[in-house]
Design an enzyme around this catalytic site. Structure first.
Site, PDB file in Angstrom:
ATOM      1  CG  ASP A  65      -1.933  -0.842   0.915  1.00 23.14           C
ATOM      2  OD1 ASP A  65      -2.095  -1.614   0.261  1.00 23.14           O
ATOM      3  OD2 ASP A  65      -3.068  -0.870   1.882  1.00 23.14           O
ATOM      4  CG  HIS A  95       2.494  -0.088   4.257  1.00 26.28           C
ATOM      5  ND1 HIS A  95       1.998  -1.283   5.199  1.00 26.28           N
ATOM      6  CD2 HIS A  95       1.450   0.701   4.156  1.00 26.28           C
ATOM      7  CE1 HIS A  95       0.823  -0.695   5.748  1.00 26.28           C
ATOM      8  NE2 HIS A  95       0.453   0.277   5.030  1.00 26.28           N
TER       9      HIS A  95
END
Ligand code: ZN
Length: 532
Positions: free
Chosen positions: A340, A485
């Protein structure tokens, strides 16, 4: 559908190029064609009425001996007292007695594959008994509809193939299954269908199964294939294989195929040794031995001593598709890694390099404001097999947005991605995982769905390679969607460690959409998914 290997044309082409391939068809005389359950025969291309050929209870094929004798210029006399047929054919005299396993040919006893029999006042003898009278025989097909060939001259592979190719037009379709001598294989699968039965070529550890060579050529185990097709082979001391099909002879060794003293020279001719087994390209086998080969788009392969019509080819390739690949058999599970908040410059570049080196595809949930910062990265994702998805435009909490702001959060990112890649995202992950019915309605209106996760190591908080790695490995399993991430070296290093560990344990990494497809789950617009 399969790519048909038009081998007859290839053989002719090879013959023109080499000038030395045997033209064995010339020695074949007229062939009598019969059909199991069929009321017609064909001789020299002419159709005749004939009693149907039959199967004995033990599976042996029975032919109407009077029809065979009359067509081939012989005769049959019935002796009621001994329940025997006296057959004069092809220069031989033979006696077959109803119900007896023994027959007499030129005064010598011989054992039959099944006794002579009378059905509907027609006298039957086994097809193979005709060989005792110096005739050549062959059969093609299973059950009702199978074709039978009888010839006074030796049946060359070419003559037989030619006769069998004409049989459907002369006698009617062969409704049977694949020929018992057709061999069904699949690249990457250790299973084969031979004689209608599935068998293993090697264990799960063994590598001696069909494979696709670097060049894309389908490679088949040579000796196994020759034997399954009804040919013979001998393995020489140097590991080369001498193979024979009918009148054809070919010598295969790693790197070369010799037919009639001449090397087959063609880019599709390839022979390699692997795990102690000699493999030849489908083209090399079909060209050298005069057999027929068919290849499907998913690695399916069918080899046959004679041409298959389109229906049989399709049936054979469909059967090949059912053969489980070693990958199917060994994979432990599938996992979707998701990243993300990118693109994230150098971190993303390192991650993409690492994924590429490992052959792994992941899913990237991107924010529009991050794409504006690193627009040059956008082209890499799709080109390297990753899925690009939407993570809002500004990383806003979507449940707190006005309707206009919510639309902008979704559409701005979609528009940027579509403009750069030509692909419109179908997945959205709301920042913080926060969604409500308004968000889902907005997604549904856009044909998109909401993708959350099933494993969250909180990598953004841990910022430690070992801790992130352990947090994932302690819980992850088949069907999980892992949230990461690509915003720190710790996360990138941990992700690559996780991949190395799980690949070694038999897991494969796929994108979110691929994972859904693998599980047969259609992604519904407005739906919410946490794993598959
Ligand atoms: Zn986020």
């Amino acid at each position: 559908m399969g790519t048909r290997i038009r081998i007859l044309a290839l053989v002719l082409l090879a013959a023109m190029l080499l000038g030395a391939l045997p033209v064995a068809a010339a020695e074949g005389g007229p062939v009598l064609l019969l059909q199991a359950g069929g009321s017609r025969a064909a001789w020299n291309g002419r159709v005749l009425d004939a009693p149907p050929s039959r199967y004995a209870a033990n599976g042996a094929l029975l032919v109407p001996v009077r029809t065979v004798a009359e067509v081939l210029g012989g005769s049959v006399a019935w002796e009621g007292a001994t329940k025997s047929a006296v057959v004069s054919l092809n220069g031989h005299a033979a006696r077959f007695t109803r119900g007896s396993w023994t027959c007499w040919v030129d005064g010598r006893a011989a054992t039959l594959s099944t006794p002579a029999d009378t059905v509907d006042n027609v006298l039957y003898i086994p097809l193979t008994a005709l060989e005792l009278l110096g005739l050549s025989t062959a059969s093609c097909g299973y059950y009702e509809g199978a074709y039978l060939a009888v010839s006074a001259a030796p049946l060359s592979q070419e003559a037989l193939a030619q006769a069998m190719a004409q049989a459907p037009a002369l006698l009617g379709p062969n409704a049977g299954l694949l020929d018992r001598r057709a061999l069904v294989l699949r690249t990457g699968s250790r299973w084969a269908v031979r004689g209608g039965r599935e068998e293993a070529l090697c264990g799960l550890d063994g590598g001696s199964h069909p494979y696709a060579a670097d060049s894309g050529l389908a490679m088949v185990p040579l000796a196994f294939s020759v034997e399954a097709l009804g040919g013979t082979y001998t393995v020489q001391a140097d590991g080369s294989v001498l193979a024979a099909m009918g009148t054809r002879r070919a010598a295969f060794s790693a790197g070369s195929v010799i037919v009639d003293g001449q090397a087959l020279d063609h880019p599709y001719v390839r022979v390699e040794a692997r795990e102690g087994t000699l493999f030849a390209s489908l083209y090399a086998v079909t060209t050298a031995l005069g057999v027929y080969g068919y290849a499907g788009s998913d690695g399916g392969l069918v080899l046959s001593p004679w041409p298959l019509d389109a229906a049989l080819e399709a049936r054979g390739l469909a059967r090949a598709s059912q053969l489980r690949t070693v990958e199917d058999e060994t994979v432990k599970g599938y996992i979707a890694l998701t990243f993300d908040d990118g693109p994230s410059g150098a971190y993303t570049t390192r991650l993409l390099d690492g994924l590429k080196a490992r052959g792994v595809h992941a899913t990237f949930f991107l924010c529009n404001y991050r794409i504006q910062a690193y627009p040059q990265l956008l082209s890499r994702y799709g080109a390297e097999g990753h899925e690009v998805a939407n993570h809002s435009a500004t990383h806003a909490t979507l449940t707190a947005c006005s309707p206009a702001a919510l639309a902008a959060e979704m559409d701005n990112t979609n528009r940027t991605i579509e403009a750069a890649t030509g692909l419109r995202p179908t997945l959205l992950r709301p920042p913080g995982g926060a969604y409500n019915q308004t968000v889902l309605d907005a997604l549904e209106a856009r044909g998109m769905c909401c993708v959350l996760w099933s494993v969250d190591p909180q990598d953004w908080r841990l910022r430690n390679r070992e801790k992130i790695r352990e947090a994932v490995l302690s819980t992850v399993g088949d069907g999980d969607i892992v949230l990461l991430h690509d915003m720190s070296n710790a996360s990138v290093d941990a992700a690559l460690d996780i991949i190395d560990t799980l690949q070694a344990r038999g897991y494969r990494f796929v994108t979110v959409s691929e994972l859904a497809a693998l599980r047969g789950v259609p992604l519904a617009a407005g739906g919410v998914y946490r794993g598959f």
